[in-house]
Scaffold this active site. Structure first.
Site: not given
Length: 170
Positions: A138, A130, A37, A127
């Site tokens: 990750y 990695k 927010e 993407s």
């Protein structure tokens, strides 16, 4: 002119893309979908977004919530989805593996399903380099996300939605 839905739209990529779309008059409407927010409020105050407030829409929501994604998409005829929402900090993802999977993998699945349900024209998932030969959570989670987006092209049936992946190379 197209209507864009940007998940993670208050991040650096989403803000920059929105700005480019507005400056080049390429958007009929831009839907910013984000769970932050405060960042949405900050974004609304920037001149480029203030000047184009009739084009901008802001939805509080999380990619983990398929119903909210679908609601935000169905209230606006979406032409193009840009999926930029993800947990991206390697150290954060390693320390919070279940949250990473919920956001990066299940979030991708939710975007795919909502896009199919709402007959979106094109879906582009961001993407990372990695994801190629990942050595951390990750990278692995983004590899899974990429695989979901690519395979969505084979299980879309008669739906005309086209799914793409784009890596943010260093």
């Amino acid at each position: 002119m197209k209507t864009y839905f940007i998940s993670g739209g208050t991040g650096s990529f989403g803000k920059e893309l929105s700005s480019i779309l507005l400056k080049n008059k390429l958007a009929k409407k831009i839907i910013i979908f984000s769970r932050d927010e405060f960042k949405q409020d900050q974004m609304k105050k920037l001149n480029i977004f203030k000047k184009n407030e009739k084009i901008m829409r802001y939805f509080i929501g999380d990619v983990r919530d398929k119903n909210r994604i679908s609601q935000a998409m169905s209230e606006n005829k979406i032409d193009i989805v840009i999926h930029a929402a993800a947990l991206k900090q390697v150290h954060t993802t390693e320390y919070n593996p279940f949250e990473t999977i919920k956001t990066n993998v299940h979030g991708a699945e939710n975007i795919i399903q909502a896009s199919l349900l709402n007959k979106v024209e094109k879906v582009l998932a961001l993407s990372t380099d990695k994801a190629a030969s990942p050595i951390n959570l990750y990278g692995a989670s983004k590899l899974l996300s990429d695989k979901l987006f690519v395979s969505a092209n084979t299980f879309r049936g008669s739906n005309k939605t086209i799914f793409y992946c784009l890596a943010d190379l260093p």
